[in-house]
Structures are given as C-alpha cells and as structure tokens.
Design an enzyme around this catalytic site. Structure first.
Site, PDB file in Angstrom:
ATOM      1  N   CYS A  80      31.094  40.735  34.008  1.00  0.00           N
ATOM      2  CA  CYS A  80      30.978  39.591  34.922  1.00  0.00           C
ATOM      3  C   CYS A  80      29.535  39.068  35.000  1.00  0.00           C
ATOM      4  O   CYS A  80      29.098  38.430  34.045  1.00  0.00           O
ATOM      5  CB  CYS A  80      31.556  39.970  36.276  1.00  0.00           C
ATOM      6  SG  CYS A  80      32.030  38.523  37.229  1.00  0.00           S
ATOM      7  N   HIS A 179      36.126  43.147  35.650  1.00  0.00           N
ATOM      8  CA  HIS A 179      35.426  44.359  36.121  1.00  0.00           C
ATOM      9  C   HIS A 179      36.236  45.621  35.821  1.00  0.00           C
ATOM     10  O   HIS A 179      36.923  46.127  36.722  1.00  0.00           O
ATOM     11  CB  HIS A 179      35.236  44.290  37.639  1.00  0.00           C
ATOM     12  CG  HIS A 179      34.317  43.232  38.097  1.00  0.00           C
ATOM     13  ND1 HIS A 179      32.968  43.431  38.280  1.00  0.00           N
ATOM     14  CD2 HIS A 179      34.555  41.934  38.436  1.00  0.00           C
ATOM     15  CE1 HIS A 179      32.414  42.313  38.712  1.00  0.00           C
ATOM     16  NE2 HIS A 179      33.348  41.395  38.812  1.00  0.00           N
ATOM     17  N   GLU A 181      35.261  48.474  35.784  1.00  0.00           N
ATOM     18  CA  GLU A 181      34.729  49.568  36.595  1.00  0.00           C
ATOM     19  C   GLU A 181      35.438  49.734  37.940  1.00  0.00           C
ATOM     20  O   GLU A 181      35.225  50.727  38.628  1.00  0.00           O
ATOM     21  CB  GLU A 181      33.207  49.396  36.802  1.00  0.00           C
ATOM     22  CG  GLU A 181      32.763  48.242  37.700  1.00  0.00           C
ATOM     23  CD  GLU A 181      32.681  46.879  36.987  1.00  0.00           C
ATOM     24  OE1 GLU A 181      33.218  46.743  35.874  1.00  0.00           O
ATOM     25  OE2 GLU A 181      32.081  45.957  37.573  1.00  0.00           O
TER      26      GLU A 181
END
Ligand code: GLN
Length: 205
Positions: A80, A179, A181
C-alpha cells in the site's frame, strides 16, 4: 538460514509486518537509520501514509541510502503506502513527495475513490498456486502503467475497478496495493522471505 529483514519503521503498520516476517522464518529488525539499513538482507516498506513516510525518509537521511541500496539490488516488499514509495512515478500525491524508483511503474494514490475507501476481495496471485489470496484494501493505490521487465502478479477480479493492477514484481522488488500483513495469510510474505533467502545464500557463495 534466517535472513535479517528490515521493516522501515518511520510510520505505518510496522508491527504487523514484524509478526508476519517472524512467522515466515525471518529475523525482522526496525530500520530508522542508515547503519540499520546497511545491515539488512531485505526491506519491507509498510502500509501507512506515503507522504508522511516520504518526509520522514528525508528527515532521517534515509532517502539517498535507500535509493542506492535498491539500485544495488536490495530485495524489497512494499504494501500500500510502501507500493507508492517504491514507484517511479506517483499520481495524485503531494508535489514534494519523493519516489524511490524501485519498480518502473506509475501508481495512482487513493485510486479507488472515497466511496470505496476500504474493501476486501479474493484474488489470484501469480506464484501462489494454492488458492486465491484475501486482499484487504485501505485507501489503496493501483498501478496505471508498468515498464518492460515488470511482472503483473494480480488484478482486481471484478467490480468497478475490474482489471486494475494491484500486485507487481520487478526483479527482487515486490509491491501490493493491499495489506497481506493484516489477514493471517502469510503466503505473500513467505514468497518475499524465500526470495531474500535465495539472494542472501547465492551472494554468500
Ligand atoms: N492512502 C495512503 C497513502 O497515500 C496509503 C494507505 C495505506 O497504506 N493503507 O499513503
């Protein structure tokens, strides 16, 4: 071998990348200064606010050292805001925002528009054969142009943004609009950690 992977820790979702990297068999370390950057086998640029991170890269004296390490082939992964920073050219950003030119691409910041600030979808990502990846987009960019030598790994599968490029790789540098993560699906991080490990092992030979 557990590669040492830095997470650029100026602003953004640093902690989430730390845990994902650790679970993928890497040793994550924070990178805020040049000496820390010099010691890593790879670098993650987290999600957050690209213009703030850009400013802090200048304040911390990291901009040129990071550009140099990328030119020297440092493996990097940006999610991002990290994707925005890695681009050669950024549309809809502040005029003073800096680019790292890690990937020959043009990225449009906040591209999905206000109505769809955040959304999730499943998408197929080249290189991950065992099913689609859950992609979380938060005020995300998309990629409007890629140069020769840039592999497109994923596009938005449907909806108003259908076909927009949201994951790319050029050499050792990987970037996603979304994302990985925050989802618990570690496959994108694992792909990155594996590429860092391969490069660290082959350059040690
Ligand atoms: N919109 C942010 C930017 O311009 C990126 C958002 C994110 O990283 N979730 O940097």
């Amino acid at each position: 071998m557990r590669p040492t992977i830095g997470v650029l820790a100026l602003q953004g979702d640093v902690r989430e990348h730390f845990s994902a990297l650790r679970e993928c068999g890497a040793d994550p370390v924070s990178v805020r200064r040049e000496s820390e950057l010099a010691a890593v086998d790879g670098l993650v640029l987290p999600g957050g606010e690209s213009t703030a991170i850009s400013k802090l890269l200048e304040v911390f004296g990291l901009l040129e050292p990071l550009r140099q390490r990328l030119r020297d082939g440092l493996p990097a992964f940006g999610s991002c805001a990290g994707m925005i920073l890695l681009a050669r050219e950024v549309l809809d950003t502040r005029p003073d925002a800096q680019s790292l030119s890690g990937i020959d691409m043009t990225v449009r910041r906040n591209a999905f528009g206000r109505q769809v600030d955040s959304f999730e979808t499943d998408l197929d990502l080249t290189g991950l054969d065992d099913g689609p990846v859950r992609a979380v987009f938060i005020r995300a960019p998309w990629v409007e142009r890629v140069g020769d030598g840039v592999d497109v790994l994923a596009r938005v599968p449907s909806g108003p943004a259908e076909g927009k490029i949201v994951a790319v790789r050029q050499g050792n540098v990987l970037a996603t609009s979304f994302h990985p993560e925050v989802t618990g699906d570690l496959r994108v991080h694992r792909m990155f950690v594996d590429s860092v490990r391969e490069r660290a092992v082959s350059s040690a030979r």
